[in-house]
Write an enzyme that holds these catalytic residues in place. Structure first.
Site, PDB file in Angstrom:
ATOM      1  N   HIS A 141       2.479  11.051  -1.350  1.00 50.02           N
ATOM      2  CA  HIS A 141       1.533  10.650  -0.304  1.00 50.02           C
ATOM      3  C   HIS A 141       1.680  11.661   0.821  1.00 50.02           C
ATOM      4  O   HIS A 141       2.391  11.443   1.795  1.00 50.02           O
ATOM      5  CB  HIS A 141       1.804   9.235   0.207  1.00 50.02           C
ATOM      6  CG  HIS A 141       0.731   8.742   1.122  1.00 50.02           C
ATOM      7  ND1 HIS A 141       0.985   8.026   2.280  1.00 50.02           N
ATOM      8  CD2 HIS A 141      -0.625   8.887   1.063  1.00 50.02           C
ATOM      9  CE1 HIS A 141      -0.156   7.725   2.869  1.00 50.02           C
ATOM     10  NE2 HIS A 141      -1.144   8.241   2.161  1.00 50.02           N
ATOM     11  N   HIS A 184       0.847  -1.192   0.000  1.00 49.27           N
ATOM     12  CA  HIS A 184       0.000   0.000   0.000  1.00 49.27           C
ATOM     13  C   HIS A 184       0.885   1.245   0.000  1.00 49.27           C
ATOM     14  O   HIS A 184       1.856   1.316   0.745  1.00 49.27           O
ATOM     15  CB  HIS A 184      -0.888  -0.027   1.252  1.00 49.27           C
ATOM     16  CG  HIS A 184      -1.616   1.251   1.507  1.00 49.27           C
ATOM     17  ND1 HIS A 184      -1.455   1.975   2.672  1.00 49.27           N
ATOM     18  CD2 HIS A 184      -2.513   1.936   0.755  1.00 49.27           C
ATOM     19  CE1 HIS A 184      -2.229   3.049   2.627  1.00 49.27           C
ATOM     20  NE2 HIS A 184      -2.871   3.051   1.479  1.00 49.27           N
TER      21      HIS A 184
END
Length: 323
Positions: free
Chosen positions: A114, A37
């Site tokens: 991110h 992830h």
């Protein structure tokens, strides 16, 4: 806690090529494949601006408190410790990729993102390609599922980059059911790219994002997570696609406030990973079972081996049907 469990390392670098011929002949959508992830978040740039994937309040705090707030953001943005090469050696074959241009930067360069910016996408792709050059019977799924601050020129640049870097390794769009490891080997394909943006429509080498759905539970509660994952697995067969089981917990704002200094790994992930891994161990691949399973910090448990070993259940099932 930086120790790696036994089995995590280069021993999984060739796991696909080591599978039984019975498994390499099965549709890849029926095999269990370990993934990560936010795969690229092993390094983020604290000196760069906060990413456009963040809300206005986060950008304000990062500007107002600069160094301190970015230190905190780093602890909650990083979901992996291993580089692409290390993840590949550990057996990871699916990469969850989020990308963005940088504000006020000229040109069309694209970066992983991110919360904070990571490496240039091209550098990451070249690392993956080097691994594939050295391991000719291994393949990877690259899932470009979030694009930020990207105009059509950025998309064209990225799509062209994918073709430049991987060339004939890119698997052409086909019927999902027909994609087996045997099929990939026969055609010397090693990369399946999913692209969740209409700019890739019409390119026969870039698969549409709907061929690899990844339902997101968006919870900090493991019970709710497992209920959600089992429900979405039950709906999977009718979609005729690959499928990502996101075995991850997602922090809420209050979670981050409570564990502000400790960060994602220390506050949320480490204490829940063993429970999540136990759930993974109870799963089964196949027609109505798991396919790709993703995790945070893939080296903290024996995650990759656990997922890979689920494929033995398919062999046992075949043996039972013959007797």
């Amino acid at each position: 806690m930086k120790t790696r469990p036994t089995g995590i390392g280069a021993s999984n670098a060739n796991w696909m090529s080591s599978l039984s011929p019975k498994l390499t002949a099965m549709p890849l959508k029926h095999l269990a494949v370990p993934g990560s992830h936010d795969s690229f978040s092993f390094w983020v740039d604290e000196k760069a601006p906060v990413g456009p994937d963040q809300k206005a309040i986060v950008k304000y705090l990062a500007t107002a408190f600069r160094f301190v707030s970015k230190k905190v953001m780093k602890k909650w943005s990083m979901t992996q410790n291993l580089t692409f090469k290390e993840q590949l050696d550990a057996g990871i074959r699916y990469f969850d990729l989020r990308v963005s241009s940088k504000p006020r930067e000229s040109g069309t360069e694209i970066y992983f993102i991110h919360g904070l910016f990571g490496h240039k996408v091209r550098d990451g792709l070249l690392d993956i390609n080097s691994f594939l050059d050295a391991h000719g019977k291994e393949m990877v799924f690259l899932d470009f599922n979030h694009h930020y601050a990207m105009g059509m020129e950025h998309h064209a640049y990225l799509i062209n980059m994918l073709q430049e870097v991987f060339g004939s390794k890119l698997c052409k769009i086909s019927v999902v059911e027909d994609i087996t490891l045997d099929y990939l080997w026969k055609n010397n394909y090693q990369v399946i790219v999913f692209y969740h943006h209409p700019s890739a429509e019409g390119c026969p080498l870039i698969w549409p994002g709907n061929k690899c759905p990844a339902p997101w539970a968006n919870t900090t509660d493991t019970t709710k997570l497992f209920q959600f994952l089992e429900t979405t697995l039950g709906e999977r067969a009718k979609k005729g696609s690959f499928h990502v089981t996101q075995a991850i917990l997602t922090p809420r704002v209050k979670t981050i406030v409570k564990g502000l200094v400790r960060g994602l790994r220390n506050y949320l992930v480490e204490r829940n990973l063993p429970i999540i891994l136990t759930w993974v161990e109870t799963q089964k691949p196949g027609v109505n079972g798991v396919n790709i399973i993703t995790s945070d910090f893939v080296e903290l448990t024996d995650f990759a081996n656990t997922v890979i070993n689920l494929n033995n259940l398919l062999l046992n099932e075949q043996d039972r049907t013959k007797t």
